[in-house]
Every structure is written in structure tokens, then in C-alpha cells.
Design a protein around this motif. Structure first.
Motif, PDB file in Angstrom:
ATOM      1  N   THR A 145      11.147   6.490 -10.783  1.00  0.00           N
ATOM      2  CA  THR A 145      12.290   6.783  -9.917  1.00  0.00           C
ATOM      3  C   THR A 145      11.857   6.875  -8.464  1.00  0.00           C
ATOM      4  OG1 THR A 145      13.444   7.897 -11.721  1.00  0.00           O
ATOM      5  CG2 THR A 145      14.167   8.415  -9.481  1.00  0.00           C
ATOM      6  N   THR A 146      10.712   7.455  -8.208  1.00  0.00           N
ATOM      7  CA  THR A 146      10.200   7.534  -6.838  1.00  0.00           C
ATOM      8  C   THR A 146       9.990   6.138  -6.270  1.00  0.00           C
ATOM      9  OG1 THR A 146       9.133   9.651  -7.319  1.00  0.00           O
ATOM     10  CG2 THR A 146       8.327   8.436  -5.383  1.00  0.00           C
ATOM     11  N   LEU A 147       9.414   5.249  -7.046  1.00  0.00           N
ATOM     12  CA  LEU A 147       9.206   3.872  -6.600  1.00  0.00           C
ATOM     13  C   LEU A 147      10.537   3.193  -6.284  1.00  0.00           C
ATOM     14  CD1 LEU A 147       7.265   1.464  -6.148  1.00  0.00           C
ATOM     15  CD2 LEU A 147       7.628   0.891  -8.547  1.00  0.00           C
ATOM     16  N   LEU A 148      11.523   3.349  -7.165  1.00  0.00           N
ATOM     17  CA  LEU A 148      12.834   2.734  -6.934  1.00  0.00           C
ATOM     18  C   LEU A 148      13.531   3.341  -5.720  1.00  0.00           C
ATOM     19  CD1 LEU A 148      14.109   2.402 -10.594  1.00  0.00           C
ATOM     20  CD2 LEU A 148      13.334   0.573  -9.085  1.00  0.00           C
ATOM     21  N   ASN A 149      13.398   4.645  -5.531  1.00  0.00           N
ATOM     22  CA  ASN A 149      14.004   5.285  -4.363  1.00  0.00           C
ATOM     23  C   ASN A 149      13.373   4.791  -3.062  1.00  0.00           C
ATOM     24  OD1 ASN A 149      15.882   6.751  -5.827  1.00  0.00           O
ATOM     25  ND2 ASN A 149      14.603   8.570  -5.952  1.00  0.00           N
ATOM     26  N   GLY A 151       0.799  -1.229   0.000  1.00  0.00           N
ATOM     27  CA  GLY A 151       0.000   0.000   0.000  1.00  0.00           C
ATOM     28  C   GLY A 151       0.827   1.271   0.000  1.00  0.00           C
ATOM     29  N   VAL A 152       1.980   1.261  -0.659  1.00  0.00           N
ATOM     30  CA  VAL A 152       2.884   2.406  -0.650  1.00  0.00           C
ATOM     31  C   VAL A 152       2.313   3.537  -1.505  1.00  0.00           C
ATOM     32  CG1 VAL A 152       5.154   3.209  -1.440  1.00  0.00           C
ATOM     33  CG2 VAL A 152       4.965   1.090  -0.134  1.00  0.00           C
ATOM     34  N   ALA A 153       2.318   4.720  -0.925  1.00  0.00           N
ATOM     35  CA  ALA A 153       1.902   5.933  -1.626  1.00  0.00           C
ATOM     36  C   ALA A 153       2.947   7.002  -1.359  1.00  0.00           C
ATOM     37  CB  ALA A 153       0.534   6.394  -1.128  1.00  0.00           C
ATOM     38  N   HIS A 154       3.061   7.927  -2.295  1.00  0.00           N
ATOM     39  CA  HIS A 154       3.988   9.039  -2.073  1.00  0.00           C
ATOM     40  C   HIS A 154       3.508  10.273  -2.821  1.00  0.00           C
ATOM     41  CE1 HIS A 154       7.670  10.638  -0.476  1.00  0.00           C
ATOM     42  NE2 HIS A 154       7.817  11.289  -1.610  1.00  0.00           N
ATOM     43  N   SER A 155       3.665  11.399  -2.144  1.00  0.00           N
ATOM     44  CA  SER A 155       3.314  12.700  -2.708  1.00  0.00           C
ATOM     45  C   SER A 155       4.473  13.651  -2.515  1.00  0.00           C
ATOM     46  CB  SER A 155       2.095  13.294  -2.002  1.00  0.00           C
ATOM     47  OG  SER A 155       0.984  12.466  -2.158  1.00  0.00           O
ATOM     48  N   PHE A 156       4.624  14.547  -3.466  1.00  0.00           N
ATOM     49  CA  PHE A 156       5.523  15.684  -3.329  1.00  0.00           C
ATOM     50  C   PHE A 156       4.614  16.899  -3.233  1.00  0.00           C
ATOM     51  CE2 PHE A 156       8.147  12.557  -5.582  1.00  0.00           C
ATOM     52  CZ  PHE A 156       9.267  12.527  -4.758  1.00  0.00           C
ATOM     53  N   GLY A 157       4.384  17.358  -2.017  1.00  0.00           N
ATOM     54  CA  GLY A 157       3.412  18.424  -1.792  1.00  0.00           C
ATOM     55  C   GLY A 157       2.029  17.908  -2.136  1.00  0.00           C
ATOM     56  N   THR A 214      10.011   0.837   6.995  1.00  0.00           N
ATOM     57  CA  THR A 214       9.272   2.089   7.082  1.00  0.00           C
ATOM     58  C   THR A 214       9.293   2.614   8.512  1.00  0.00           C
ATOM     59  OG1 THR A 214       7.815   1.155   5.406  1.00  0.00           O
ATOM     60  CG2 THR A 214       7.115   3.215   6.414  1.00  0.00           C
ATOM     61  N   GLY A 215       9.639   3.883   8.660  1.00  0.00           N
ATOM     62  CA  GLY A 215       9.628   4.523   9.966  1.00  0.00           C
ATOM     63  C   GLY A 215      10.830   4.195  10.834  1.00  0.00           C
ATOM     64  N   ARG A 216      11.807   3.481  10.296  1.00  0.00           N
ATOM     65  CA  ARG A 216      12.970   3.053  11.076  1.00  0.00           C
ATOM     66  C   ARG A 216      14.002   4.149  11.269  1.00  0.00           C
ATOM     67  NH1 ARG A 216      16.146  -2.315   9.400  1.00  0.00           N
ATOM     68  NH2 ARG A 216      17.900  -0.915   9.354  1.00  0.00           N
ATOM     69  N   GLY A 217      13.907   5.206  10.495  1.00  0.00           N
ATOM     70  CA  GLY A 217      14.894   6.274  10.634  1.00  0.00           C
ATOM     71  C   GLY A 217      16.065   6.066   9.704  1.00  0.00           C
ATOM     72  N   ASP A 218      17.269   6.126  10.246  1.00  0.00           N
ATOM     73  CA  ASP A 218      18.489   6.047   9.444  1.00  0.00           C
ATOM     74  C   ASP A 218      18.656   4.655   8.843  1.00  0.00           C
ATOM     75  OD1 ASP A 218      20.906   6.569   8.268  1.00  0.00           O
ATOM     76  OD2 ASP A 218      22.048   6.291  10.108  1.00  0.00           O
ATOM     77  N   LEU A 219      18.650   4.590   7.536  1.00  0.00           N
ATOM     78  CA  LEU A 219      18.762   3.307   6.831  1.00  0.00           C
ATOM     79  C   LEU A 219      20.089   3.164   6.096  1.00  0.00           C
ATOM     80  CD1 LEU A 219      15.124   3.120   5.472  1.00  0.00           C
ATOM     81  CD2 LEU A 219      16.128   1.689   7.241  1.00  0.00           C
ATOM     82  N   LEU A 241      15.983   4.929  -0.082  1.00  0.00           N
ATOM     83  CA  LEU A 241      16.509   6.282  -0.225  1.00  0.00           C
ATOM     84  C   LEU A 241      15.453   7.328   0.103  1.00  0.00           C
ATOM     85  CD1 LEU A 241      18.535   5.973  -3.552  1.00  0.00           C
ATOM     86  CD2 LEU A 241      19.460   6.235  -1.250  1.00  0.00           C
ATOM     87  N   LEU A 242      14.184   6.915   0.072  1.00  0.00           N
ATOM     88  CA  LEU A 242      13.062   7.824   0.284  1.00  0.00           C
ATOM     89  C   LEU A 242      12.009   7.114   1.109  1.00  0.00           C
ATOM     90  CD1 LEU A 242      11.729  10.562  -0.588  1.00  0.00           C
ATOM     91  CD2 LEU A 242      10.842   9.344  -2.581  1.00  0.00           C
ATOM     92  N   GLU A 243      11.484   7.792   2.100  1.00  0.00           N
ATOM     93  CA  GLU A 243      10.422   7.245   2.957  1.00  0.00           C
ATOM     94  C   GLU A 243       9.076   7.476   2.268  1.00  0.00           C
ATOM     95  OE1 GLU A 243       9.133   5.649   6.767  1.00  0.00           O
ATOM     96  OE2 GLU A 243      11.167   5.979   6.072  1.00  0.00           O
TER      97      GLU A 243
END
Length: 186
Positions: free
Chosen positions: A85-89, A50-56, A110-115, A94-96
Motif C-alpha cells: 500500500t505504501t508503494l501504491l500511495n 531509488g524510492v525509499a520510505h520510512s514511518f519513523g 517528488t518535492g513538487r508540493g500539492d499534487l 498520495l504519499l511523498e
């Protein structure tokens, strides 16, 4: 998903995620790895739930879910700006993600902090840009990585680069290498 093969996960501009496991014969129809004796499959190597991502306010990914077993190959294709690229990151830590979960070998990332340690030990990237320090040599660039990883012996660098045909190019500035040579160093 439809039949576990195709995921209409990237919502912008009609991008498609094709998830096909490795097949033995390139002309043979790809298939899922066979179940081990006892019929129980091991946990996926990489799983997005269920991964989703928004930029603003710009929604790039909307509820992407996929599981990838060790040895499977995945093709992500789509037009520019569709979220590849967002999906791969996100998959490469590289991206939460804005929402959803990313698991690697069953471990929640997810939510682990420093990876950084996870990326150093488990993830390999070949970037479109080479991310090399132009004034340094290939040996010096790789020595930086060696130190960051905890000090692999220096002679290992030569062994890693030898099969790439760069033996005579190890000590010249990266800016003097061809694009292909830079890609091999990266």
C-alpha cells in the motif's frame, strides 16, 4: 532488477513485485512492448527511482526502482505489512517518499508540493474502503467530485453510471447500497 522483469523492491516479509507488460494472448509469455520504428522507446508513463520510505524508524520501502510503460500491467503481492500500500500511495502521488524520485511521463513529481491537480487528471484509484459520504446518494457523491474537477456537465454522471447497472439507485442514500454497488460508485 533482474532482466527487467522482477524487482525485489519491498523489503519486509518477503514481498515481491512482479512487473509484466500486457501480452496479446493470455497463454502467451508476456513481453515488453515492441520498439517503434527507429528503435527508440518513449519515456515510461510511471517511473520510480531509488524510492525509499520510512514511518519513523520503521523502514517499509528500500530503494525501489521500476519503470512502467503505458498499457503494462503490474502485480504487487506480499504479506500484510510488506509495503504494498505504501508503494501504491507513493506511485499514485498520495504519499511523498522519504528518498528517491517519482516521475510521471518524464515529469518529476517528488518535492513538487500539492499534487491534487495531477491526481485528478492522471491517477485513478479503487480504494479498499469506498470513501463515500453515506448520507448522500451516488449522484450527490459524484457531484462533489464533478465540482472539484471543474464542473463536468451533470448529464455526464448519468452516462458514466448507466453501464454499471445503477440507474435505479442514483438517488438513494449510499448507506442503502450493497457493497458491490458502493464499489462501482467509488
Amino acid at each position: 532488477s533482474s532482466g527487467g522483469r522482477r524487482y525485489g523492491a519491498l523489503r519486509r516479509s518477503g514481498a515481491v513485485l512482479n512487473h509484466e507488460p500486457r501480452s496479446r494472448d493470455p497463454l502467451e509469455e508476456p513481453r515488453r512492448p515492441e520498439r517503434p520504428e527507429g528503435g527508440v522507446m518513449s519515456a515510461p508513463l510511471l517511473e520510480l527511482k531509488g524510492v525509499a520510505h520510512s514511518f519513523g524508524s520503521h523502514q517499509v520501502l528500500l530503494e525501489v526502482s521500476l519503470s512502467i510503460a503505458a498499457g503494462e500491467h503490474v502485480l504487487i503481492q506480499g504479506p500484510s505489512g510488506s509495503g504494498k500500500t505504501t508503494l501504491l500511495n507513493i506511485a499514485g502521488a498520495l504519499l511523498e517518499p522519504s528518498n528517491g524520485q517519482v516521475l510521471f511521463s518524464g515529469e518529476l513529481l517528488t518535492g513538487r508540493g500539492d499534487l491534487a491537480a495531477h491526481r485528478l487528471q492522471n491517477v485513478g484509484f479503487v480504494f479498499q474502503d469506498f470513501h463515500l459520504l453515506e448520507s448522500l446518494s451516488p449522484r450527490q457523491n459524484l457531484d462533489i467530485v464533478r465540482c472539484a474537477r471543474g464542473g463536468t456537465p451533470a448529464h455526464t454522471l448519468d452516462a458514466l453510471l448507466a453501464p454499471l447497472g445503477l440507474e435505479d439507485r442514483l438517488d438513494i442514500p449510499v448507506r442503502r447500497l450493497s457493497r458491490g454497488e458502493r464499489q462501482r460508485v467509488a
